[in-house]
Design a protein around this motif. Structure first.
Motif, PDB file in Angstrom:
ATOM      1  N   MET A   1       0.838  -1.199   0.000  1.00 22.55           N
ATOM      2  CA  MET A   1       0.000   0.000   0.000  1.00 22.55           C
ATOM      3  C   MET A   1       0.880   1.258   0.000  1.00 22.55           C
ATOM      4  SD  MET A   1      -3.122   1.145   2.471  1.00 22.55           S
ATOM      5  CE  MET A   1      -2.407   0.785   4.020  1.00 22.55           C
ATOM      6  N   GLN A   2       0.468   2.235  -0.788  1.00 20.38           N
ATOM      7  CA  GLN A   2       1.196   3.508  -0.793  1.00 20.38           C
ATOM      8  C   GLN A   2       0.218   4.640  -0.468  1.00 20.38           C
ATOM      9  OE1 GLN A   2       3.566   3.632  -4.489  1.00 20.38           O
ATOM     10  NE2 GLN A   2       5.203   2.752  -3.253  1.00 20.38           N
ATOM     11  N   VAL A   3       0.624   5.472   0.491  1.00 17.64           N
ATOM     12  CA  VAL A   3      -0.242   6.552   0.942  1.00 17.64           C
ATOM     13  C   VAL A   3       0.495   7.887   0.794  1.00 17.64           C
ATOM     14  CG1 VAL A   3      -1.589   7.464   2.894  1.00 17.64           C
ATOM     15  CG2 VAL A   3      -1.303   4.978   2.634  1.00 17.64           C
ATOM     16  N   ALA A   4      -0.168   8.836   0.145  1.00 16.44           N
ATOM     17  CA  ALA A   4       0.407  10.178  -0.019  1.00 16.44           C
ATOM     18  C   ALA A   4      -0.286  11.126   0.951  1.00 16.44           C
ATOM     19  CB  ALA A   4       0.180  10.655  -1.456  1.00 16.44           C
ATOM     20  N   VAL A   5       0.506  11.912   1.665  1.00 20.75           N
ATOM     21  CA  VAL A   5      -0.058  12.894   2.596  1.00 20.75           C
ATOM     22  C   VAL A   5       0.529  14.259   2.253  1.00 20.75           C
ATOM     23  CG1 VAL A   5      -0.274  13.574   5.021  1.00 20.75           C
ATOM     24  CG2 VAL A   5      -0.234  11.143   4.429  1.00 20.75           C
ATOM     25  N   ASP A   6      -0.296  15.137   1.726  1.00 21.09           N
ATOM     26  CA  ASP A   6       0.175  16.477   1.386  1.00 21.09           C
ATOM     27  C   ASP A   6      -0.583  17.506   2.223  1.00 21.09           C
ATOM     28  OD1 ASP A   6       2.078  15.990  -0.792  1.00 21.09           O
ATOM     29  OD2 ASP A   6       0.352  15.176  -1.863  1.00 21.09           O
ATOM     30  N   GLY A   7      -0.067  18.733   2.212  1.00 17.93           N
ATOM     31  CA  GLY A   7      -0.753  19.802   2.937  1.00 17.93           C
ATOM     32  C   GLY A   7       0.220  20.885   3.336  1.00 17.93           C
ATOM     33  N   PRO A   8      -0.306  22.009   3.849  1.00 20.73           N
ATOM     34  CA  PRO A   8       0.564  23.132   4.204  1.00 20.73           C
ATOM     35  C   PRO A   8       1.380  22.866   5.471  1.00 20.73           C
ATOM     36  CG  PRO A   8      -1.696  23.601   4.830  1.00 20.73           C
ATOM     37  CD  PRO A   8      -1.729  22.300   4.094  1.00 20.73           C
ATOM     38  N   ALA A   9       2.385  23.712   5.709  1.00 21.05           N
ATOM     39  CA  ALA A   9       3.253  23.571   6.881  1.00 21.05           C
ATOM     40  C   ALA A   9       2.433  23.717   8.166  1.00 21.05           C
ATOM     41  CB  ALA A   9       4.321  24.660   6.847  1.00 21.05           C
ATOM     42  N   GLY A  10       2.730  22.883   9.120  1.00 21.78           N
ATOM     43  CA  GLY A  10       2.122  23.008  10.443  1.00 21.78           C
ATOM     44  C   GLY A  10       0.721  22.419  10.557  1.00 21.78           C
ATOM     45  N   ALA A  11       0.259  21.693   9.537  1.00 21.30           N
ATOM     46  CA  ALA A  11      -1.094  21.132   9.598  1.00 21.30           C
ATOM     47  C   ALA A  11      -1.130  19.818  10.378  1.00 21.30           C
ATOM     48  CB  ALA A  11      -1.642  20.922   8.192  1.00 21.30           C
ATOM     49  N   GLY A  12       0.040  19.298  10.711  1.00 14.85           N
ATOM     50  CA  GLY A  12       0.098  18.055  11.485  1.00 14.85           C
ATOM     51  C   GLY A  12       0.424  16.834  10.638  1.00 14.85           C
ATOM     52  N   LYS A  13       0.812  17.046   9.388  1.00 16.23           N
ATOM     53  CA  LYS A  13       1.086  15.932   8.467  1.00 16.23           C
ATOM     54  C   LYS A  13       2.076  14.919   9.031  1.00 16.23           C
ATOM     55  CE  LYS A  13       2.914  18.269   5.150  1.00 16.23           C
ATOM     56  NZ  LYS A  13       2.962  19.636   5.650  1.00 16.23           N
ATOM     57  N   SER A  14       3.236  15.427   9.498  1.00 19.90           N
ATOM     58  CA  SER A  14       4.305  14.509   9.917  1.00 19.90           C
ATOM     59  C   SER A  14       3.878  13.678  11.122  1.00 19.90           C
ATOM     60  CB  SER A  14       5.574  15.261  10.280  1.00 19.90           C
ATOM     61  OG  SER A  14       5.900  16.132   9.257  1.00 19.90           O
ATOM     62  N   THR A  15       3.267  14.327  12.102  1.00 21.23           N
ATOM     63  CA  THR A  15       2.837  13.608  13.310  1.00 21.23           C
ATOM     64  C   THR A  15       1.852  12.507  12.924  1.00 21.23           C
ATOM     65  OG1 THR A  15       2.966  15.722  14.433  1.00 21.23           O
ATOM     66  CG2 THR A  15       1.828  13.958  15.609  1.00 21.23           C
ATOM     67  N   ILE A  16       0.907  12.871  12.082  1.00 20.13           N
ATOM     68  CA  ILE A  16      -0.139  11.922  11.692  1.00 20.13           C
ATOM     69  C   ILE A  16       0.447  10.801  10.831  1.00 20.13           C
ATOM     70  CG2 ILE A  16      -2.258  11.740  10.294  1.00 20.13           C
ATOM     71  CD1 ILE A  16      -2.751  14.708  11.402  1.00 20.13           C
ATOM     72  N   ALA A  17       1.289  11.172   9.876  1.00 18.76           N
ATOM     73  CA  ALA A  17       1.879  10.154   8.983  1.00 18.76           C
ATOM     74  C   ALA A  17       2.752   9.169   9.771  1.00 18.76           C
ATOM     75  CB  ALA A  17       2.691  10.829   7.885  1.00 18.76           C
ATOM     76  N   ARG A  18       3.472   9.695  10.762  1.00 17.04           N
ATOM     77  CA  ARG A  18       4.351   8.816  11.562  1.00 17.04           C
ATOM     78  C   ARG A  18       3.512   7.779  12.325  1.00 17.04           C
ATOM     79  NH1 ARG A  18       7.338  12.717  13.907  1.00 17.04           N
ATOM     80  NH2 ARG A  18       8.796  12.822  12.193  1.00 17.04           N
ATOM     81  N   ILE A  19       2.406   8.214  12.905  1.00 16.50           N
ATOM     82  CA  ILE A  19       1.547   7.288  13.665  1.00 16.50           C
ATOM     83  C   ILE A  19       0.906   6.274  12.714  1.00 16.50           C
ATOM     84  CG2 ILE A  19      -0.500   7.094  15.152  1.00 16.50           C
ATOM     85  CD1 ILE A  19       0.183   9.917  16.189  1.00 16.50           C
ATOM     86  N   LEU A  20       0.430   6.767  11.560  1.00 19.97           N
ATOM     87  CA  LEU A  20      -0.199   5.857  10.591  1.00 19.97           C
ATOM     88  C   LEU A  20       0.811   4.817  10.101  1.00 19.97           C
ATOM     89  CD1 LEU A  20      -2.286   8.427   8.527  1.00 19.97           C
ATOM     90  CD2 LEU A  20      -3.215   6.559   9.911  1.00 19.97           C
ATOM     91  N   ALA A  21       2.065   5.246   9.929  1.00 22.53           N
ATOM     92  CA  ALA A  21       3.104   4.314   9.464  1.00 22.53           C
ATOM     93  C   ALA A  21       3.228   3.152  10.441  1.00 22.53           C
ATOM     94  CB  ALA A  21       4.433   5.049   9.340  1.00 22.53           C
ATOM     95  N   GLU A  22       3.208   3.489  11.719  1.00 23.52           N
ATOM     96  CA  GLU A  22       3.350   2.445  12.743  1.00 23.52           C
ATOM     97  C   GLU A  22       2.140   1.514  12.734  1.00 23.52           C
ATOM     98  OE1 GLU A  22       5.324   4.469  16.304  1.00 23.52           O
ATOM     99  OE2 GLU A  22       4.119   2.783  17.093  1.00 23.52           O
ATOM    100  N   LYS A  23       0.951   2.119  12.698  1.00 25.88           N
ATOM    101  CA  LYS A  23      -0.276   1.315  12.764  1.00 25.88           C
ATOM    102  C   LYS A  23      -0.463   0.445  11.528  1.00 25.88           C
ATOM    103  CE  LYS A  23      -2.965   4.184  15.903  1.00 25.88           C
ATOM    104  NZ  LYS A  23      -2.924   3.352  17.099  1.00 25.88           N
TER     105      LYS A  23
END
Ligand code: DC
Length: 218
Positions: A1-23
């Motif tokens: 599975m490949q998931v793309a997460v885009d969005g502006p700075a400070g929207a929480g992308k990295s925090t959310i993507a890191r947790i999703l990666a683990e789950k």
């Protein structure tokens, strides 16, 4: 599975993507960190951020990669761990100038595609859904109001021991949004197949649950 997460700075992308990666047991690739690492190196070498040719060569000649050390993913630039250096106010202020150069972006996109080749990944950035993983199974566009993003950035900076002023942080975010949205290639935009997630007044866990339910429902 490949998931793309885009969005502006400070929207929480990295925090959310890191947790999703683990789950979801996916490899996490923070493409913004790669532009930051290159900016850190350019500043160290005193390369002007409007010198297209030098920056293009720098991108070609620099090795940037992620390594898992002591349970945490670190980013390395030519074998130096730069995870902390790339979050400095100086890099924050300058990174979008470097990221605006089209030829340099081509080199970075190539590196990022290679990292994702035949792998299950979640990547976050600005042009992931459009340029790096155009065939991603899911494309999320994570956003939040400018005020909320500035407040979050202040908390991050304080946590990292950097001092800054709220109005300055907000003004820089606005400028970064403008520069990220208006460049020639790989600009920040909502795609036809993006799923937009607004994170205003939502806890991280709430957003993660929302995205997981979208993935599970499909
Ligand atoms: O997500 P971030 O704030 O760490 O990104 C840092 C900068 O890099 C930001 O100004 C946008 C730019 N960037 C980009 O142009 N393309 C990407 N795929 C990721 C980040």
């Amino acid at each position: 599975m490949q998931v793309a997460v885009d969005g502006p700075a400070g929207a929480g992308k990295s925090t959310i993507a890191r947790i999703l990666a683990e789950k979801l047991q996916l490899i996490y690739i923070d493409t913004g960190a790669m532009y930051r690492a290159l900016t850190w190196k350019a500043l160290k070498l005193k390369i002007a951020l409007d010198d297209e040719e030098k920056l293009y060569n720098l991108a070609k000649d620099t090795s940037i990669y992620f390594l898992q050390a002591t349970g945490k993913q670190g980013i390395y630039c030519d074998a130096v761990e730069v995870s902390d250096f790339i979050r400095s106010p100086d890099v924050n202020d300058k990174v979008s100038l470097l990221a605006a150069h089209s030829r340099l972006r081509k080199v970075m996109v190539e590196k990022q595609r290679e990292m994702a080749l035949d792998k299950s990944v979640i990547m976050d950035g600005r042009d992931v859904g459009e340029c790096i993983l155009p065939h991603a199974d899911y494309k999320f566009f994570i956003t939040a109001s400018l005020q909320e993003r500035a407040s979050r950035r202040m908390i991050d900076l304080q946590r990292q021991g950097h001092k800054d002023d709220y109005d300055r942080v907000k003004c820089l975010l606005r400028k970064r949004d403008e520069s990220d949205s208006s460049r020639e290639t790989g600009s920040l935009k909502i795609l036809n197949d993006s799923i937009v997630i607004n994170t205003d007044r939502k806890e991280v866990e709430e957003v993660v649950a929302e995205i997981l339910s979208i993935i599970k429902d499909n």
